[in-house]
Design a protein around this motif. Structure first.
Motif, mmCIF file in Angstrom:
data_model
loop_
_atom_site.group_PDB
_atom_site.id
_atom_site.type_symbol
_atom_site.label_atom_id
_atom_site.label_comp_id
_atom_site.label_asym_id
_atom_site.label_seq_id
_atom_site.Cartn_x
_atom_site.Cartn_y
_atom_site.Cartn_z
ATOM 1 N N PHE A 564 48.125 30.802 41.806
ATOM 2 C CA PHE A 564 49.154 30.527 40.807
ATOM 3 C C PHE A 564 48.467 30.424 39.456
ATOM 4 C CE2 PHE A 564 52.955 29.762 43.308
ATOM 5 C CZ PHE A 564 52.414 29.721 44.582
ATOM 6 N N VAL A 565 48.678 31.430 38.646
ATOM 7 C CA VAL A 565 47.953 31.513 37.381
ATOM 8 C C VAL A 565 48.900 31.243 36.208
ATOM 9 C CG1 VAL A 565 46.389 32.955 36.014
ATOM 10 C CG2 VAL A 565 46.574 33.325 38.480
ATOM 11 N N VAL A 574 52.605 31.745 37.371
ATOM 12 C CA VAL A 574 53.071 32.975 37.996
ATOM 13 C C VAL A 574 52.336 33.102 39.325
ATOM 14 C CG1 VAL A 574 53.115 35.494 37.781
ATOM 15 C CG2 VAL A 574 53.446 34.058 35.753
ATOM 16 N N GLU A 575 53.102 33.457 40.348
ATOM 17 C CA GLU A 575 52.490 33.621 41.662
ATOM 18 C C GLU A 575 51.834 34.994 41.731
ATOM 19 O OE1 GLU A 575 55.129 32.747 44.891
ATOM 20 O OE2 GLU A 575 53.960 33.975 46.269
ATOM 21 N N VAL A 576 50.508 35.014 41.774
ATOM 22 C CA VAL A 576 49.789 36.289 41.737
ATOM 23 C C VAL A 576 49.114 36.575 43.075
ATOM 24 C CG1 VAL A 576 48.090 37.662 40.474
ATOM 25 C CG2 VAL A 576 49.276 35.791 39.306
ATOM 26 N N PRO A 577 49.613 37.558 43.822
ATOM 27 C CA PRO A 577 48.945 37.909 45.073
ATOM 28 C C PRO A 577 47.687 38.715 44.765
ATOM 29 C CG PRO A 577 50.996 39.169 44.812
ATOM 30 C CD PRO A 577 50.815 38.357 43.564
ATOM 31 N N PHE A 578 46.632 38.475 45.502
ATOM 32 C CA PHE A 578 45.425 39.278 45.318
ATOM 33 C C PHE A 578 45.484 40.459 46.280
ATOM 34 C CE2 PHE A 578 41.091 40.629 45.980
ATOM 35 C CZ PHE A 578 40.622 40.681 44.678
ATOM 36 N N ASP A 579 45.759 41.648 45.732
ATOM 37 C CA ASP A 579 45.843 42.827 46.593
ATOM 38 C C ASP A 579 44.438 43.342 46.826
ATOM 39 O OD1 ASP A 579 48.658 42.731 46.515
ATOM 40 O OD2 ASP A 579 48.622 43.677 44.526
ATOM 41 N N GLY A 580 44.209 43.816 48.013
ATOM 42 C CA GLY A 580 42.880 44.359 48.303
ATOM 43 C C GLY A 580 41.984 43.314 48.949
ATOM 44 N N GLU A 581 40.737 43.705 49.119
ATOM 45 C CA GLU A 581 39.789 42.859 49.840
ATOM 46 C C GLU A 581 39.161 41.830 48.906
ATOM 47 O OE1 GLU A 581 38.234 41.915 53.486
ATOM 48 O OE2 GLU A 581 39.634 43.549 53.041
ATOM 49 N N TRP A 582 39.262 40.561 49.258
ATOM 50 C CA TRP A 582 38.643 39.508 48.459
ATOM 51 C C TRP A 582 37.184 39.386 48.858
ATOM 52 C CZ3 TRP A 582 39.432 36.601 44.279
ATOM 53 C CH2 TRP A 582 38.649 35.444 44.109
ATOM 54 N N THR A 583 36.259 39.677 47.906
ATOM 55 C CA THR A 583 34.844 39.561 48.251
ATOM 56 C C THR A 583 34.239 38.290 47.668
ATOM 57 O OG1 THR A 583 34.202 40.797 46.282
ATOM 58 C CG2 THR A 583 34.554 42.078 48.289
ATOM 59 N N GLY A 584 34.994 37.639 46.778
ATOM 60 C CA GLY A 584 34.502 36.397 46.213
ATOM 61 C C GLY A 584 33.552 36.608 45.052
ATOM 62 N N ASP A 594 43.875 40.501 35.744
ATOM 63 C CA ASP A 594 44.595 41.716 35.350
ATOM 64 C C ASP A 594 45.974 41.746 36.010
ATOM 65 O OD1 ASP A 594 42.654 42.584 33.701
ATOM 66 O OD2 ASP A 594 41.789 44.069 35.076
ATOM 67 N N SER A 595 46.014 41.418 37.308
ATOM 68 C CA SER A 595 47.309 41.396 38.012
ATOM 69 C C SER A 595 48.233 40.375 37.376
ATOM 70 C CB SER A 595 47.165 41.032 39.482
ATOM 71 O OG SER A 595 46.147 41.725 40.078
ATOM 72 N N PHE A 596 47.648 39.242 36.971
ATOM 73 C CA PHE A 596 48.460 38.208 36.333
ATOM 74 C C PHE A 596 49.075 38.749 35.046
ATOM 75 C CE2 PHE A 596 48.277 35.033 32.842
ATOM 76 C CZ PHE A 596 49.385 34.283 33.192
ATOM 77 N N GLU A 597 48.237 39.383 34.206
ATOM 78 C CA GLU A 597 48.728 39.922 32.929
ATOM 79 C C GLU A 597 49.844 40.929 33.187
ATOM 80 O OE1 GLU A 597 47.929 38.946 29.994
ATOM 81 O OE2 GLU A 597 45.942 38.022 30.094
ATOM 82 N N GLU A 598 49.648 41.746 34.212
ATOM 83 C CA GLU A 598 50.630 42.784 34.518
ATOM 84 C C GLU A 598 51.958 42.151 34.951
ATOM 85 O OE1 GLU A 598 50.811 46.220 37.770
ATOM 86 O OE2 GLU A 598 48.816 45.917 36.910
ATOM 87 N N LEU A 599 51.871 41.170 35.840
ATOM 88 C CA LEU A 599 53.079 40.490 36.314
ATOM 89 C C LEU A 599 53.773 39.748 35.184
ATOM 90 C CD1 LEU A 599 52.071 38.963 39.746
ATOM 91 C CD2 LEU A 599 54.145 40.266 39.275
#
Ligand code: AMP
Ligand code: MG
Length: 711
Positions: A564-565, A574-584, A594-599
């Motif tokens: 939640f960013v 904003v609830e931001v799902p992390f798409d793709g593989e989380w490598t940390g 970036d996803s947050f800005e886009e949403l």
């Protein structure tokens, strides 16, 4: 070929308990029976029998074949509304004993009309779930960073434990400040409670807020914890009863239920308050599933049942999740599919105000027992359903497929004496007026739902369901430029159907404390990434454990990571799902932001972006799910516009637009894809009735969904 059944879904509403059964080929059948609040397993069994009968299934064989069984409903909500839950004790941090009495300002006013907000003399506080006498504080304090600044005063804790346990309580809730950041003090309190319980010889359930809902803000946390203790556990008993009666009939799995954010969970789920509004959620999920099948991005879903009228939106292919909904005048940190509801079901009582001599609708309704006057089971106060019945809309011999015979003369007599004579109108005209009022209420609410969100009716498909949904569909859409107006032969059990369209899933949330400046360097980002990894790993472990305990194969689980960013200094995230593989890695943080800005740009506008303020992540979540088998709707060949002879059931007189008119009557089950019926007509199903007025026609599409079109 013998039929093999796969899934069973139930929706126990305020009036009816609906069943939806799917077989291994994706075929389905529905059943219906009155809800039996005193022991829901009765309504459950009767409703399943109704469905089994239609497929000629033997109860034992069917129950033994079910792989999944979902039971949703509104019992918990009703337990809360009627304040008929358990007697609970509450232990808070010292100084916060009045938390339930003071409430949060916003919660105190929730559900009040504009007029009542202006005239605060009418205002009352919520009845607290735990009385002040059963609430005590203990000296302790953890700060927002999770550091214990005042240790738990154990003497104090023991005294309070003794006191609470002497107050005839059936369970104890514990909610300390900032326990989401560090549960140590709550856990120590639990240990002390256990000791004292052993000493005094009782064994009661203990509910820790750090376990039930480990999120920031003590009001929401204490609400969740007390609701779990007060209302959820008694409901669990009902659910166990239901499971037990299924098991006796050969059911070999465990019963599941529907979570408010649209996943399935075992009835042993430790956070059962998350199923507070499970039934209507099923409806929204079903609407979403259908919207994808028919390629509609925007849908207004409306459910007209016996008790309430619920409606929700699907916009751009998704429904809104509300992270802090107000349910039954409780503000909860419980992500829920957004949904509105008015008390406007077909069971609504109608009366005449003795002072103004005007018609009054509700606010109470007749439920299923004794039900409307026409049920002839003892209630003599007229309802909307009685108006529908005497004006010919309902088939008196086909209510619940004929299981309930409607007594029209009785309904007419009471409507005449109690309403029509008082306002000086012929009885059918009075009934017609009441129906117009009823529709108007529904229509106003529905239009508002789209408008307040800045939408345009012309972009939406109106989807109507619930036993009485098809009845109001024409009225609600009259003169509204909806993109399409549709319903289903199985409208009467649509919410139950919806429960079979979702995955088995749990959502875990946790408060966190991360912030990043606009120009944060790689090391800072890496530190945040490490923190997120740690949270998600812990949540994964929790998911793993609960899937195991529910007998689900955790190796099949799919994880979705959510942060939640918000921009620094903002109050909403904003609830931001992390798409793709989380490598940390630090790079993952860039992807997330970036996803947050886009949403954010999608939700607001580009100009509203404010990256210079930096970012904060105050909550993380993890959704763990296992895919389930869904019902299928094969596309059938077009059989042409003329319904088969078997579908035509004759004619009936309807009192509509101020006069008696002849309507063609059709059996929805016998109709085929491509069939068209012009109004004035009534399409019947054992559990639902579709009104097609003279300016419309009904068309059955290739999946046997029904569209109401303009002629
Ligand atoms: P629900 O609460 O969704 O089960 O809806 C119940 C309502 O459906 C009743 O109050 C009726 O007004 C309406 N209804 C319409 N047709 C039928 C039918 N054939 N059998 C039962 N209920 C019906
Ligand atoms: Mg219903």
């Amino acid at each position: 070929m013998t039929r093999q059944v796969l899934g069973l879904a139930m929706d126990a509403g305020g009036t009816m308990t609906d069943t939806f059964i799917v077989d291994t080929d994706g075929n389905f059948v529905i059943g219906k029976a009155p809800t039996t609040p005193w022991d829901e397993s009765e309504g459950f069994i009767e409703s399943t029998e109704d469905a089994f009968e239609q497929w000629g299934l033997d109860e034992k064989t069917a129950f033994s074949q079910f792989e999944v069984s979902v039971y949703a409903g509104t019992t918990m909500l009703n337990t809360l509304l009627t304040r008929t839950g358990r007697q609970i004790g509450l232990i808070t941090s010292k100084g916060f004993e009045d938390i339930l009495l003071m409430e949060q300002g916003r919660q105190v006013w929730s559900g009040y009309s504009h007029a009542d907000r202006l005239h605060s003399a009418t205002h009352v506080h919520n009845d607290p779930l735990v009385t002040r006498r059963r609430t005590r504080g203990v000296s302790e304090r953890t700060d927002m960073f999770g550091d214990v600044v005042i240790p738990l005063y154990e003497d104090d804790a023991r005294k309070v434990a003794h006191y609470i346990l002497s107050q005839d309580v059936e369970g104890v809730a514990v909610c300390f400040l900032h326990s989401y950041a560090n549960p140590a003090n709550e856990q120590r309190m639990e240990a002390i409670l256990r000791e004292i319980m052993t000493e005094v010889g009782v064994d009661l359930p203990i509910y820790l807020s750090s376990h039930i809902r480990p999120v920031i803000r003590e009001n929401q946390r204490v609400n969740a914890t007390t609701i779990e203790a007060y209302a959820a556990d008694p409901v669990r008993k009902q659910l166990h009863n239901v499971e037990e009666s299924a098991t006796q009939r050969g059911f070999r799995k465990q019963m599941t239920t529907m979570l408010s954010y649209g996943g399935l969970a075992n009835i042993r789920h430790p956070r059962l308050h998350e199923t507070l509004i499970s039934g209507p959620i099923g409806g929204m999920l079903g609407a979403h599933y259908v919207s994808q099948l028919i390629g509609a991005n925007n849908v207004l879903a409306v459910d007209m049942g016996g008790t309430s009228y619920d409606f929700g939106l699907i916009t751009n292919g998704t429904f809104n999740l509300n992270n802090e909904p107000e349910i039954a005048r409780f503000r909860l940190a419980l992500p829920s599919i957004e949904l509105d509801s008015i008390r406007g079901g077909a069971g609504l009582y109608v009366s005449v105000d003795p002072v103004t001599n005007r018609i009054v609708m509700g606010p109470e309704g007749a439920g299923a027992n004794p039900g409307p006057v026409c049920f002839d089971k003892g209630n003599l106060q007229p309802t909307v359903t009685d108006c529908l019945a005497i004006n010919g809309y309902l088939n008196k011999d086909n209510f619940l497929g004929g299981k309930v015979k409607l007594n029209l003369p009785l309904a007419e007599r009471e409507l005449k004496a109690q309403i029509a004579d008082k306002i000086g109108l012929p009885v059918n005209e009075a009934a017609d007026g009441i129906l117009q009022l009823w529709l108007q209420q529904a229509m106003d609410a529905t239009k508002r739902a789209i408008q307040v969100r800045g939408g345009d009716v012309a972009d939406y498909v109106l989807m109507g369901y619930g036993g009485a949904g098809p009845m109001v569909l024409a009225g609600v859409s009259e003169n509204q430029p909806f993109k399409g107006v549709m319903t289903f032969p199985f409208a009467g059990a649509f919410s139950a159907f919806g429960c079979t369209t979702t995955d088995y899933s749990h959502r875990y949330t946790r408060s966190s404390l991360f912030s990043l400046t606009y120009d944060a360097d790689v090391e800072t980002k890496q530190a945040v990434a490490d923190g997120l990894t740690k949270h998600w790993q812990e949540l994964e472990a929790e998911a793993h454990e609960s899937f195991d305990s529910e007998g689900m194969d955790h190796t099949k689980v799919d994880y979705k990571r959510i942060a939640f960013v918000r921009y620094g200094g903002q109050l909403d995230d904003v609830e931001v799902p992390f798409d793709g593989e989380w490598t940390g890695s630090a790079a993952d943080i860039d992807v997330l932001l970036d996803s947050f800005e886009e949403l954010y740009t999608k939700m607001y506008v580009k100009a509203a972006r404010y990256p210079k303020a930096g970012y904060a992540i105050l909550q993380v979540a993890l959704v763990a799910s296992i895919e389930t088998r869904k019902p299928e709707f094969p596309q059938l060949p077009d059989k042409g516009p003329i319904p088969p002879a078997a579908a035509y059931k004759g004619e009936r007189k309807l009192y509509i637009d101020g006069k008696w008119q002849t309507a063609g009557i059709y059996d929805m089950d016998e109709m085929e894809s491509g069939n068209i019926v012009d109004g004035l007509a009534v399409l019947e199903h054992p559990a639902t009735t579709l009104l097609v007025p003279s300016n419309r026609r009904a068309r059955m599409d290739e999946r046997k969904f029904v569209w109401l079109e303009n002629i």
